[in-house]
Motif scaffolding. Structure first.
Motif, PDB file in Angstrom:
ATOM      1  N   UNK A  89       0.840  -1.176   0.000  1.00  0.00           N
ATOM      2  CA  UNK A  89       0.000   0.000   0.000  1.00  0.00           C
ATOM      3  C   UNK A  89       0.884   1.237   0.000  1.00  0.00           C
ATOM      4  N   UNK A  90       0.473   2.222  -0.791  1.00  0.00           N
ATOM      5  CA  UNK A  90       1.181   3.493  -0.858  1.00  0.00           C
ATOM      6  C   UNK A  90       0.250   4.583  -0.347  1.00  0.00           C
ATOM      7  N   UNK A  91       0.798   5.422   0.517  1.00  0.00           N
ATOM      8  CA  UNK A  91       0.055   6.550   1.054  1.00  0.00           C
ATOM      9  C   UNK A  91       0.814   7.818   0.690  1.00  0.00           C
ATOM     10  N   UNK A  92       0.150   8.717   0.005  1.00  0.00           N
ATOM     11  CA  UNK A  92       0.731  10.021  -0.294  1.00  0.00           C
ATOM     12  C   UNK A  92       0.302  11.001   0.782  1.00  0.00           C
ATOM     13  N   UNK A  93       1.258  11.548   1.513  1.00  0.00           N
ATOM     14  CA  UNK A  93       0.988  12.604   2.487  1.00  0.00           C
ATOM     15  C   UNK A  93       1.357  13.895   1.762  1.00  0.00           C
ATOM     16  N   UNK A  96      13.776  12.193  -2.634  1.00  0.00           N
ATOM     17  CA  UNK A  96      14.561  11.047  -2.135  1.00  0.00           C
ATOM     18  C   UNK A  96      14.773  10.003  -3.224  1.00  0.00           C
ATOM     19  N   UNK A  97      13.824   9.901  -4.132  1.00  0.00           N
ATOM     20  CA  UNK A  97      13.906   8.890  -5.194  1.00  0.00           C
ATOM     21  C   UNK A  97      15.150   9.053  -6.050  1.00  0.00           C
ATOM     22  N   UNK A  98      15.746  10.242  -6.062  1.00  0.00           N
ATOM     23  CA  UNK A  98      16.949  10.471  -6.872  1.00  0.00           C
ATOM     24  C   UNK A  98      18.129   9.632  -6.388  1.00  0.00           C
ATOM     25  N   UNK A  99      18.037   9.095  -5.194  1.00  0.00           N
ATOM     26  CA  UNK A  99      19.092   8.218  -4.671  1.00  0.00           C
ATOM     27  C   UNK A  99      19.065   6.842  -5.326  1.00  0.00           C
ATOM     28  N   UNK A 100      17.998   6.545  -6.055  1.00  0.00           N
ATOM     29  CA  UNK A 100      17.850   5.223  -6.668  1.00  0.00           C
ATOM     30  C   UNK A 100      18.685   5.048  -7.934  1.00  0.00           C
ATOM     31  N   UNK A 158      11.555   4.529  -9.112  1.00  0.00           N
ATOM     32  CA  UNK A 158      10.702   4.899  -7.986  1.00  0.00           C
ATOM     33  C   UNK A 158       9.241   4.556  -8.256  1.00  0.00           C
ATOM     34  N   UNK A 159       8.775   4.864  -9.445  1.00  0.00           N
ATOM     35  CA  UNK A 159       7.396   4.524  -9.814  1.00  0.00           C
ATOM     36  C   UNK A 159       7.202   3.008  -9.744  1.00  0.00           C
ATOM     37  N   UNK A 160       8.186   2.261 -10.240  1.00  0.00           N
ATOM     38  CA  UNK A 160       8.106   0.793 -10.174  1.00  0.00           C
ATOM     39  C   UNK A 160       8.065   0.322  -8.724  1.00  0.00           C
ATOM     40  N   UNK A 161       8.913   0.891  -7.884  1.00  0.00           N
ATOM     41  CA  UNK A 161       8.949   0.536  -6.470  1.00  0.00           C
ATOM     42  C   UNK A 161       7.583   0.800  -5.809  1.00  0.00           C
TER      43      UNK A 161
END
Length: 141
Positions: free
Chosen positions: A1-5, A33-37, A48-51
């Motif tokens: 589950x993904x929650x966007x705050x 933070x996704x730029x660390x991937x 990040x979208x895949x994750x």
């Protein structure tokens, strides 16, 4: 589950997430933070979208302050809007800047105020206590 705050700067998103961590096991990403991937920003976005789309049983919380990042959320994610009065945002922001809010920063905050208001959300939280905010998010989960 993904929650966007989701919310503007200084609305209390991080405070809410830190309290939420005390109640449930979550993985948190904030802003870019996704730029660390990946070294390549476009590849990092794709990873990040895949994750997020493969979250399965994990609970991933993504703290969003930029409209463009809404596109990263999977269609079945839960969206939580955190709102606050403009004067409260200005006060909190000024505290981050040693008690002084420069006019250009104040104008930027005024321009961005309400930028997330016209999106469909699963939950909108505003003036409740921290405990009430976290409780409402836990109900959505």
């Amino acid at each position: 589950m993904v929650i966007g705050i989701i919310g503007e700067s200084c609305t209390g998103k991080t405070t809410i997430v830190n309290e939420l961590k005390k109640h449930i096991d979550i993985t948190v990403f904030q802003g870019k933070d996704y730029l660390k991937l990946d070294k390549n920003p476009k590849n990092a976005e794709l990873k990040f979208v895949k994750l997020l789309n493969e979250a399965d049983d994990r609970i991933i919380v993504y703290v969003i302050t930029e409209k463009s990042h809404l596109a990263f959320l999977p269609s079945d994610s839960k969206k939580v809007l955190v709102q606050e009065e403009l004067e409260v945002i200005k006060d909190r922001f000024s505290k981050r800047m040693n008690g002084f809010l420069p006019k250009p920063v104040e104008m930027m905050l005024e321009k961005k105020h309400g930028m997330f208001d016209h999106i469909n959300y699963d939950l909108v939280i505003k003036s409740e206590t921290l405990e009430e905010k976290v409780s409402k998010i836990l109900e959505v989960i």
